[in-house]
Structures are given as C-alpha cells and as structure tokens.
Design a protein around this motif. Structure first.
Motif, PDB file in Angstrom:
ATOM      1  N   VAL A 152      30.601  31.318  17.061  1.00 21.91           N
ATOM      2  CA  VAL A 152      30.513  29.957  17.602  1.00 21.91           C
ATOM      3  C   VAL A 152      31.596  29.071  16.979  1.00 21.91           C
ATOM      4  O   VAL A 152      31.317  28.270  16.079  1.00 21.91           O
ATOM      5  CB  VAL A 152      29.120  29.337  17.378  1.00 21.91           C
ATOM      6  N   PRO A 153      32.842  29.197  17.436  1.00 22.32           N
ATOM      7  CA  PRO A 153      33.891  28.291  16.944  1.00 22.32           C
ATOM      8  C   PRO A 153      33.652  26.871  17.452  1.00 22.32           C
ATOM      9  O   PRO A 153      33.066  26.667  18.516  1.00 22.32           O
ATOM     10  CB  PRO A 153      35.180  28.863  17.551  1.00 22.32           C
ATOM     11  N   LEU A 154      34.132  25.909  16.677  1.00 21.47           N
ATOM     12  CA  LEU A 154      34.036  24.504  17.060  1.00 21.47           C
ATOM     13  C   LEU A 154      35.432  23.895  17.101  1.00 21.47           C
ATOM     14  O   LEU A 154      36.359  24.369  16.451  1.00 21.47           O
ATOM     15  CB  LEU A 154      33.179  23.727  16.054  1.00 21.47           C
ATOM     16  N   GLY A 155      35.565  22.840  17.855  1.00 23.96           N
ATOM     17  CA  GLY A 155      36.821  22.113  17.914  1.00 23.96           C
ATOM     18  C   GLY A 155      36.564  20.644  18.167  1.00 23.96           C
ATOM     19  O   GLY A 155      35.440  20.240  18.500  1.00 23.96           O
ATOM     20  N   ILE A 156      37.595  19.853  18.002  1.00 31.94           N
ATOM     21  CA  ILE A 156      37.502  18.422  18.273  1.00 31.94           C
ATOM     22  C   ILE A 156      38.511  18.077  19.359  1.00 31.94           C
ATOM     23  O   ILE A 156      39.705  18.347  19.213  1.00 31.94           O
ATOM     24  CB  ILE A 156      37.791  17.577  17.021  1.00 31.94           C
ATOM     25  N   GLU A 157      38.033  17.512  20.450  1.00 29.77           N
ATOM     26  CA  GLU A 157      38.884  17.121  21.572  1.00 29.77           C
ATOM     27  C   GLU A 157      38.508  15.711  22.025  1.00 29.77           C
ATOM     28  O   GLU A 157      37.406  15.239  21.761  1.00 29.77           O
ATOM     29  CB  GLU A 157      38.661  18.061  22.769  1.00 29.77           C
ATOM     30  N   ALA A 158      39.413  15.086  22.737  1.00 26.30           N
ATOM     31  CA  ALA A 158      39.037  13.847  23.414  1.00 26.30           C
ATOM     32  C   ALA A 158      37.966  14.175  24.450  1.00 26.30           C
ATOM     33  O   ALA A 158      38.068  15.171  25.165  1.00 26.30           O
ATOM     34  CB  ALA A 158      40.254  13.225  24.090  1.00 26.30           C
ATOM     35  N   ASP A 159      36.935  13.356  24.503  1.00 26.30           N
ATOM     36  CA  ASP A 159      35.867  13.557  25.488  1.00 26.30           C
ATOM     37  C   ASP A 159      36.467  13.505  26.893  1.00 26.30           C
ATOM     38  O   ASP A 159      37.220  12.595  27.226  1.00 26.30           O
ATOM     39  CB  ASP A 159      34.811  12.466  25.326  1.00 26.30           C
ATOM     40  N   PHE A 160      36.138  14.486  27.712  1.00 25.55           N
ATOM     41  CA  PHE A 160      36.738  14.577  29.049  1.00 25.55           C
ATOM     42  C   PHE A 160      36.496  13.323  29.894  1.00 25.55           C
ATOM     43  O   PHE A 160      37.342  12.962  30.717  1.00 25.55           O
ATOM     44  CB  PHE A 160      36.189  15.793  29.804  1.00 25.55           C
ATOM     45  N   LYS A 161      35.353  12.674  29.706  1.00 23.74           N
ATOM     46  CA  LYS A 161      35.059  11.492  30.512  1.00 23.74           C
ATOM     47  C   LYS A 161      35.136  10.189  29.719  1.00 23.74           C
ATOM     48  O   LYS A 161      35.063   9.111  30.301  1.00 23.74           O
ATOM     49  CB  LYS A 161      33.690  11.637  31.190  1.00 23.74           C
ATOM     50  N   GLU A 162      35.270  10.308  28.417  1.00 21.76           N
ATOM     51  CA  GLU A 162      35.525   9.149  27.551  1.00 21.76           C
ATOM     52  C   GLU A 162      36.719   9.481  26.673  1.00 21.76           C
ATOM     53  O   GLU A 162      36.584   9.684  25.473  1.00 21.76           O
ATOM     54  CB  GLU A 162      34.306   8.841  26.674  1.00 21.76           C
ATOM     55  N   PRO A 163      37.923   9.561  27.247  1.00 23.19           N
ATOM     56  CA  PRO A 163      39.073  10.125  26.528  1.00 23.19           C
ATOM     57  C   PRO A 163      39.584   9.298  25.349  1.00 23.19           C
ATOM     58  O   PRO A 163      40.512   9.734  24.680  1.00 23.19           O
ATOM     59  CB  PRO A 163      40.136  10.247  27.621  1.00 23.19           C
ATOM     60  N   THR A 164      38.989   8.160  25.085  1.00 20.86           N
ATOM     61  CA  THR A 164      39.380   7.398  23.892  1.00 20.86           C
ATOM     62  C   THR A 164      38.547   7.795  22.675  1.00 20.86           C
ATOM     63  O   THR A 164      38.811   7.333  21.565  1.00 20.86           O
ATOM     64  CB  THR A 164      39.221   5.883  24.127  1.00 20.86           C
ATOM     65  N   ILE A 165      37.539   8.659  22.882  1.00 23.61           N
ATOM     66  CA  ILE A 165      36.646   9.078  21.807  1.00 23.61           C
ATOM     67  C   ILE A 165      36.780  10.586  21.573  1.00 23.61           C
ATOM     68  O   ILE A 165      36.747  11.369  22.525  1.00 23.61           O
ATOM     69  CB  ILE A 165      35.174   8.749  22.136  1.00 23.61           C
ATOM     70  N   ASN A 166      36.914  10.983  20.326  1.00 22.74           N
ATOM     71  CA  ASN A 166      36.923  12.401  19.993  1.00 22.74           C
ATOM     72  C   ASN A 166      35.509  12.966  20.083  1.00 22.74           C
ATOM     73  O   ASN A 166      34.547  12.312  19.667  1.00 22.74           O
ATOM     74  CB  ASN A 166      37.456  12.616  18.570  1.00 22.74           C
ATOM     75  N   ARG A 167      35.424  14.171  20.603  1.00 24.00           N
ATOM     76  CA  ARG A 167      34.116  14.786  20.765  1.00 24.00           C
ATOM     77  C   ARG A 167      34.129  16.207  20.208  1.00 24.00           C
ATOM     78  O   ARG A 167      35.088  16.957  20.412  1.00 24.00           O
ATOM     79  CB  ARG A 167      33.746  14.834  22.248  1.00 24.00           C
ATOM     80  N   LEU A 168      33.088  16.575  19.492  1.00 26.15           N
ATOM     81  CA  LEU A 168      32.927  17.960  19.079  1.00 26.15           C
ATOM     82  C   LEU A 168      32.657  18.810  20.308  1.00 26.15           C
ATOM     83  O   LEU A 168      31.872  18.422  21.176  1.00 26.15           O
ATOM     84  CB  LEU A 168      31.756  18.087  18.107  1.00 26.15           C
TER      85      LEU A 168
END
Length: 673
Positions: A152-168
């Motif tokens: 179960v790898p994890l990453g941090i990306e911009a939220d696809f629908k809230e791209p100003t917020i980073n999302r796990l």
C-alpha cells in the motif's frame, strides 16, 4: 510510487536546438545516419536513421541506446564532476558539501560494503522479525513508507477536484516484477521467462541472507505477490482520472477495506489526524487488506524481508549486487553488464540530494540566454496552439472557448525552480551507504507527509534540473522543461530552424498537447477534474481517439506482441498534436518566405527528418517487452512514423502517392488539435 496522472513525461527526449541561423546554413541533421536506400515515403524512421541502426552496437551496460541515453550520460558526467568537486571541499558537518560528498563516497566504497555484510540492514530485518500481530504489521508498513516497497504505497498530490489543496492518495504496489501481467499471463513465454528469473533471484537473496529453505521462500513470496497482482488494476484502468478519484475519510476507508489496521498504518506514516484521502484503486485496497489479514503472518514477514533485501541490494555485498543486476538488469532489460559504479552513485545522489546538485548544475550549464530562447519557443508554440483551436472543424464554439481558457492559464517552468529544496534535516553519515539511502527515503517521505491537506506550493518541481526529460502536470496545468534538455549534443545554435522546430518544437508541442489528450482534457484551466466539454464534442473527440487506438494496435514491435493502443493513447495524441502544432509554428516563423534548400532537403522535409532523427534508438528485446507491458509511450520508430503518416505536411513535403508504404489518403488521416 508512480501515479499515472501525476505527470506525463516525454520518456525519450528529442533533438533540441535554438532558432538562430548560422552564417553558413547547416541543416543540423546527421546525414551519416541516413539509409539512402530507404525512401522517407516508405519509412521515415529508417530513412533518417537506418545506417546508424545498422552500425551501432548497444553498449553492454545499456538496455537501449540512442539520443536520449547519450544525453543522459552527458548529464551524469557533468553531475559527477560537480559531486566530486563538492566532495573535495570537505565541507563542515551538516553542510550540503559534506552530505553530497559522504553520500557519494560511501556508495562508491564497495570494499567497505562487502566487509560490512548484512550488518547495516540488520536492524530493519530485525524489526520485521519482531512483528507479532497484524496491528504491528500495519504500523511497520506505515513507518517504512517510502523506504520499502509494500502493498500500500502512499503519495501526496493536488486533489483532483480541489487542486489548490494537497491530498493523500493510495496506490497499488508491492510486487517485484514490473507489472501484474508478468504474474497473470501464464501463456506468454517471454513473461514466463522473466517470472522464472525473478524466482531465481528471490531464492538467491534468501540463500545469501541465510534464510531457511530458499526454494520455499521463493514459492511463498511469489504466491503472495501473485495474489496482489490478481486484485490490481491494469494499466489502461489506471489512466482514467474519474475512476481513480475516490475521496473518503480514513473511517470510510476502514469500512470499505476491512481487515487492515488503517489507523495504526496512517499514524506510523506520520499522518495522524488525517481528515481525507483519495483511494485510487478502491477494489485493490479491499483485496489487499483482505490478503494482509488472511495470509499467514510469517509469509508476509518473509515477503517483507525479500523486499528489504531487494531494495537495499545495490549497497549490500557483491553476492546481492550481482543477483540484483542478473534480474533487474539482464533478465528484465537485456543489459550485459552493470553501469559504472560512479554512474549508479550519481543516480543515487541525485535521488537523495538532487536539487542541491542541480543548483550548481544550472550555474555551469544553463546560461540565461538558453532560458530566454526556450521561453520564446514555448510562447511561439502556445500561440500556434491557440490559432489551431480556433480552426478546429470538429469542435463547437462553446467548447473552444473553454479550451482557450485552459490554454491561457498554462504555467510554464523552464530550467530550474525559483526556490531550492532545503536538505538541512537530512542526515548523511560517512561510510554508511545503507543508512544514508534509508534516511534519504524517509526524509523525502516526511517532506511529502507534511504537505497532506495543506495548500499546494505551485513553485515546486517534480524533476531536478539535471533530469533529461519534460512533463505536463494536469492539476497544476503546467508544462515543465528541466535545464538538462537544453545541452549539447542536442542543443545546437547552428542548427537550421526547420530541424529545430521538428525537434524542440515538437517537444514543446507534445507537452502542451498533454493538457488536451484523453486524460488531460478532463481537467480544466484551474487544474480541476471537471467536464468542460459539450456531449457532442466529447463524442467527436473520443471517435478520433478510437481511430488512433486502432492505428497503433496494428503495430507489432516484437513478433506476436502488438501495441496496446488504449495504454499509449495519451502519448500518441501528444505526439500527433505536438508535431502538427510545431509544423504550424515553423511555417509561421517563415513569415511567408520560402525556406532555403539545405543538404538537398526543403525546409519542410528537414522538419520531418529532424523529427525522425530525434527518435533514433535501439533497444534490446527484453527491454522492449518490459516497455510494451508497462510504458504508455509507443516504441520510437512507431512514434516517428505513426505521427508523420497522419500529417498533411509530411505527405506534401515528400509528395507521397498510392503505393508508398507511408501513403495515407487525406480523408483517412487522423487530425486532432
């Protein structure tokens, strides 16, 4: 972790050049590489590269060889010079110079590595042996996030629908072979051969580490990984951003994927109090959680032990290093010998302290004039793209307006970041290559975890300046060109404009086009996953894409192995669109005046020959098989010919006619952007 949507890269960089004409016009084409017995009308790739293909041997330490690999070697040599120079300065403890120098020196000292044996990695192995409960297993996996390849790898990306917020976000992983197909396609002889090599590799690691019954260890590890592969999504599914976006709370995840202690996992991964995440492949999480709960704990611990040994093998004694290369190098890619140790060391330093090296790199190898020229080229291509959207025959005005809005919001990054990364908290110890690698991986994960649920920093780069590549990031709506793509032998101010537009122009056009391929076109100008198309226009676009899928699925790079047109669709759209836009930009640059004939070629012909030579490459069959299975890019010869065959300019430049192998009737040509 590789997220298919995080960024789209041009895996094989084209020949680059500036726009300035030399006093004595030169085409910039490598004429000695041509095969004069082949007509461009029959095979553009072979015509431009045939002699080179026939006479060039792939170096023993390479899986493939061509323009991109040569440029990467040059970048590595330059980075080596910087690293060794910094190391000689003997910087004070905690300085960047000390960290780079000690990291490099400890990695290079194979005699000390051989003498140390397994001792440097033993604490990590002991921590696995100490696991007694499923909760402890979850906590161990969380603590080793980014350090060990777990299910179960994890990453941090911009939220696809809230791209100003980073999302796990979660991703699928944990397997030792390149893709699930290597486990599941039992009737494929080539994949079975790779699977057998992997089994041998696991046995070798187990024997070297003194594990009981190495053959049984390999059976248990492969059985567990096969079970993981069975619940993983395939590469085509992983290209769909709508399917991949599954926001939920940790509590909701625990309900959807019971049997795994998610709370212990997240807390140990430095993510306490997590409010929200995105489960990229939810059915995989359900299946993986079930396996982690039901498979005998001793089997999972054995599997984790092998994952640790595999991950650390390049900094373990010779038996481990040799076994690692025999599998990852020879079996999977066909390479006959390892890369020089110094080059492996440079890659590792770049992975751990890449921006610190890059900060020096750009002062030496990326003058301000190169950045200004690149910006000029990018702006020229963006202007051509804007005009092209206006003239699209298949798109209605409402959608065109949305497309233009997105294009106008592109962020362009060239050369290097405005703010350099801070490595002050990374501890590097002399003579501790295993520990340095583990600490660097943990340092990077802690940096990532700290961003969860926080605002996105739009200044951040996902590649170092010395990386020979480029990318488009849909959630930031940005195109990024690291400094290393503008250097000799590819960057040539004496090259003709036509050749340069066919090369660097198509690179730029390719990355711009990723914002409008089948994936990128689902994100708007602000980087949000949103349908900005009319239903009619989307259907028209998908119908064109289906034609491109069919075209590329007709290609057979290896006997019995056809291209996956759906997997490669985004890159094929970007290649075709990028070439179309670059050609328009070149014509625009002529200002209505005819281009001179140079080296016997018209300007239009040089454009396409430059495009073709940019893709010059040879690859071993094992490497081609690996890429056909996992890579969203088509092999280079099909990228060169596959885009050109649909280009009106190509047919006009070479006066193709029925009977020519690359002739395609005008009404059958695929035109997108």
């Amino acid at each position: 972790m590789k997220n298919a949507l995080r960024l789209t890269t041009l895996a094989l960089l084209m020949q680059l050049g500036g726009l300035a004409m030399a006093a004595q016009p030169q085409s910039g084409l490598e004429l000695k590489s041509f095969d004069k017995s082949v007509r461009p009308q029959d095979d553009l790739f072979r015509a431009a590269n045939g002699h080179w293909l026939d006479t060039t041997e792939i170096p023993s330490d390479k899986a493939s060889y061509g323009a991109f690999v040569q440029l990467r070697d040059l970048s590595d040599k330059r980075a080596r010079g910087i690293i060794e120079e910094l190391a000689k300065k003997k910087g004070k403890a905690g300085s960047v110079e000390q960290k780079i120098g000690d990291y490099y020196a400890s990695y290079m000292n194979t005699a000390a590595i051989d003498k140390a044996g397994l001792a440097p990695v033993q604490p990590l192995l002991d921590s696995i042996a100490a696991i007694q409960t499923r909760q402890q297993l979850a906590a161990w996996m969380g603590k080793q996030m980014g350090v060990v390849n777990t299910p179960v790898p994890l990453g941090i990306e911009a939220d696809f629908k809230e791209p100003t917020i980073n999302r796990l976000l979660t991703w699928q992983g944990g397997i030792g072979l390149p893709d699930r197909d290597y486990y599941l396609k039992k009737d494929d002889e080539r994949l079975s051969k790779a699977r057998d090599a992997y089994k041998t590799y696991v046995q070798t690691l187990a024997k070297a580490a003194g594990l009981k019954d190495p053959a049984a260890v390999a059976d248990r590890v492969l059985a567990f990984e096969h079970s993981l592969a069975e619940v993983q999504w395939d590469k085509v599914e992983n290209r769909d951003p709508v399917k991949l976006y599954n926001p939920m709370t940790p509590a909701e995840l625990a309900q959807k994927a019971p049997g795994f202690d998610w709370a212990a996992f997240f807390e140990a991964a430095s993510l306490p109090g997590l409010d929200k995440l995105s489960a990229s492949q939810p059915s995989y999480l359900t299946g993986a959680a079930k396996l982690l709960n039901e498979v005998p704990l001793d089997d999972i611990k054995t599997y984790l032990t092998i994952r640790v040994l595999d991950g650390a093998a390049d900094t373990l004694p010779k038996a481990y290093r040799d076994a690692h290369f025999a599998f990852h190098g020879t079996a999977l890619t066909g390479a006959k010998s390892e890369k020089p140790r110094w080059q492996q060391a440079v890659e590792n330093v770049n992975g751990a302290l890449g921006e610190a090296v890059g900060e020096v790199y750009v002062t030496r190898y990326f003058p301000a004039a190169d950045k200004a020229r690149m910006l000029e080229l990018v702006n020229n291509l963006l202007a051509s793209y804007k005009e092209s959207i206006d003239k699209l025959s298949w798109m209605t005005p409402a959608t065109k307006a949305q497309a233009q809005d997105k294009l106008s919001k592109y962020m362009v990054k060239i050369g290097y970041p405005d703010v350099w990364r801070d490595y002050s908290k990374l501890e590097v110890r002399p003579g501790d290559p295993v520990g340095n690698s583990l600490r660097a991986a943990n340092f990077e994960w802690q940096r990532q975890a700290a961003k969860a649920s926080k605002p996105v920093d739009r200044r951040e780069w996902l590649m170092t300046p010395q990386t020979v590549n480029a990318y488009y990031n849909p959630t930031l709506n940005e195109i990024v060109f690291p400094a290393a793509i503008l250097q000799p032998p590819f960057y040539n101010t004496k090259a003709d404009d036509a050749t340069n537009y066919g090369a660097i122009g198509a690179v730029i056009g390719h990355e711009i086009s990723h914002g409008f391929d089948d994936q990128g076109s689902q994100f708007d100008g602000n980087g949000a996953l949103r349908n900005w198309w009319t239903d009619e226009d989307r259907k028209a676009f998908e119908a064109i894409g289906a034609k491109l899928v069919a075209q590329y699925e007709g290609y057979e790079p290896i006997p019995g192995k056809h291209l996956n047109g759906k997997l490669t669709l985004g890159e094929n759209i970007a290649d075709l669109s990028g070439l179309q836009i670059a050609f328009k930009a070149y014509q625009r640059s002529l200002g209505g005046k005819p281009a001179p004939v140079i080296d016997g070629f018209t300007g239009e012909q040089r454009f396409f020959m430059g495009w073709s030579q940019a893709w010059r490459e040879k690859a071993r069959e094992e490497r081609r098989l690996q890429l056909l299975t996992v890579d969203p890019h088509s092999p280079p010869e099909f990228r060169a010919n596959g885009a050109a065959i649909n280009h009106d300019g190509f047919h006009e430049a070479f006066k193709t006619k029925p009977g020519d192998k690359m002739f395609k009737a005008s009404e059958d040509r695929i035109r997108i952007w």
